[in-house]
Design an enzyme around this catalytic site. Sequence first.
Site, PDB file in Angstrom:
ATOM      1  N   ASP A  38      -4.579   9.426 -24.548  1.00 52.84           N
ATOM      2  CA  ASP A  38      -5.450  10.292 -23.755  1.00 52.84           C
ATOM      3  C   ASP A  38      -4.597  11.384 -23.131  1.00 52.84           C
ATOM      4  O   ASP A  38      -3.435  11.138 -22.770  1.00 52.84           O
ATOM      5  CB  ASP A  38      -6.166   9.501 -22.660  1.00 52.84           C
ATOM      6  N   ASP A  64      -2.447  14.736 -26.502  1.00 44.98           N
ATOM      7  CA  ASP A  64      -3.291  15.914 -26.661  1.00 44.98           C
ATOM      8  C   ASP A  64      -3.616  15.993 -28.142  1.00 44.98           C
ATOM      9  O   ASP A  64      -2.755  16.329 -28.960  1.00 44.98           O
ATOM     10  CB  ASP A  64      -2.538  17.164 -26.197  1.00 44.98           C
ATOM     11  N   VAL A  65      -4.846  15.655 -28.510  1.00 46.31           N
ATOM     12  CA  VAL A  65      -5.185  15.528 -29.930  1.00 46.31           C
ATOM     13  C   VAL A  65      -5.116  16.845 -30.687  1.00 46.31           C
ATOM     14  O   VAL A  65      -5.084  16.858 -31.924  1.00 46.31           O
ATOM     15  CB  VAL A  65      -6.575  14.887 -30.124  1.00 46.31           C
ATOM     16  N   ASN A  91     -11.810   9.326 -31.155  1.00 40.06           N
ATOM     17  CA  ASN A  91     -12.898   9.320 -30.188  1.00 40.06           C
ATOM     18  C   ASN A  91     -12.854  10.495 -29.213  1.00 40.06           C
ATOM     19  O   ASN A  91     -13.885  10.879 -28.657  1.00 40.06           O
ATOM     20  CB  ASN A  91     -12.871   8.004 -29.400  1.00 40.06           C
ATOM     21  N   TYR A 157     -20.447  22.200 -29.598  1.00 37.96           N
ATOM     22  CA  TYR A 157     -20.456  20.749 -29.768  1.00 37.96           C
ATOM     23  C   TYR A 157     -21.187  20.369 -31.050  1.00 37.96           C
ATOM     24  O   TYR A 157     -20.690  19.567 -31.855  1.00 37.96           O
ATOM     25  CB  TYR A 157     -21.125  20.106 -28.560  1.00 37.96           C
ATOM     26  N   LYS A 161     -19.326  18.555 -34.272  1.00 41.45           N
ATOM     27  CA  LYS A 161     -19.736  17.214 -34.670  1.00 41.45           C
ATOM     28  C   LYS A 161     -20.300  17.213 -36.091  1.00 41.45           C
ATOM     29  O   LYS A 161     -20.167  16.234 -36.826  1.00 41.45           O
ATOM     30  CB  LYS A 161     -20.744  16.649 -33.677  1.00 41.45           C
ATOM     31  N   VAL A 190     -25.273   8.193 -24.204  1.00 41.60           N
ATOM     32  CA  VAL A 190     -24.528   7.022 -23.744  1.00 41.60           C
ATOM     33  C   VAL A 190     -24.232   7.194 -22.256  1.00 41.60           C
ATOM     34  O   VAL A 190     -23.991   8.310 -21.783  1.00 41.60           O
ATOM     35  CB  VAL A 190     -23.203   6.856 -24.519  1.00 41.60           C
ATOM     36  N   THR A 192     -22.034   7.644 -19.905  1.00 37.77           N
ATOM     37  CA  THR A 192     -20.647   8.050 -19.711  1.00 37.77           C
ATOM     38  C   THR A 192     -20.605   9.090 -18.593  1.00 37.77           C
ATOM     39  O   THR A 192     -21.644   9.547 -18.100  1.00 37.77           O
ATOM     40  CB  THR A 192     -20.066   8.680 -20.986  1.00 37.77           C
TER      41      THR A 192
END
Length: 251
Positions: A38, A64-65, A91, A157, A161, A190, A192
């Site tokens: 993360d 950091d993806v 994720n 987004y 996706k 969800v 979150t």
Amino acid sequence: MDTGLAGKVAIVTGAGGAIGAATARALAAEGAAVILGDVDLAGAEREASAITAKGGRALASQLDVSSEESWAATVQRAVTEFGGVHVLVNNAGLNSVADAVDETLEGFQKIIAVNEIGVWLGMKYCIPQMREAGGGSIVNIASICGVVAGFGRAIAYHATKGSVRGITRNSALRFAPDKIRINSVHPGPVNTAMQAKDRGTPIEQRNLDATMLHRFAEPEEIADVITFLASERASFMTGAEVFVDGGWTAQ
């Protein structure tokens, strides 16, 4: 059937958040060693400590993806500390509610960097380790927003996706000969921190109305599906798109 996860090594991105943390816990409960990646290192460390306190194997890695250097360091830690990489759960994600007019170039590019490029980089750096191990499983977290229009907002987004769908199917075909299975999970709403921003608003009500079960998923319900796909119980599944959306896309 044995899940086959005992003794395996998994990397979970965005592991300081709700779905990522729940997934890390679920994989650890099945006997996997888990690297919780993360950008928020403190969050990842908190969740890793909770796993080790219960006897699981886990470590946190600042990831950091969108950075190749960050991915290289995290994968090297997995190899050094636990001996390899067998499972990857992509994720980590960002959202923006802006539409096509209100979104900015900088904002769009930032979401592409995390939601799209981050998924690719995870596969780029983990697949060589899975090849060495003789196979592996990758679960890319997409969204129902990759296939439905939603409410006309969040263009970046939705775009990213949707891209995750293509990345997953393309790569599932390419790496099937290496015994690497690649599937995507498409959650609906969800409970979150991201969803909490809409609590008590018309947006929340529209999401509830669009969901046949008229509630939001709990992170653990998504994590259970991810863990299934990562495991040997899903050994004949690759290139699949699994919708965990309370019936949203069935209507």
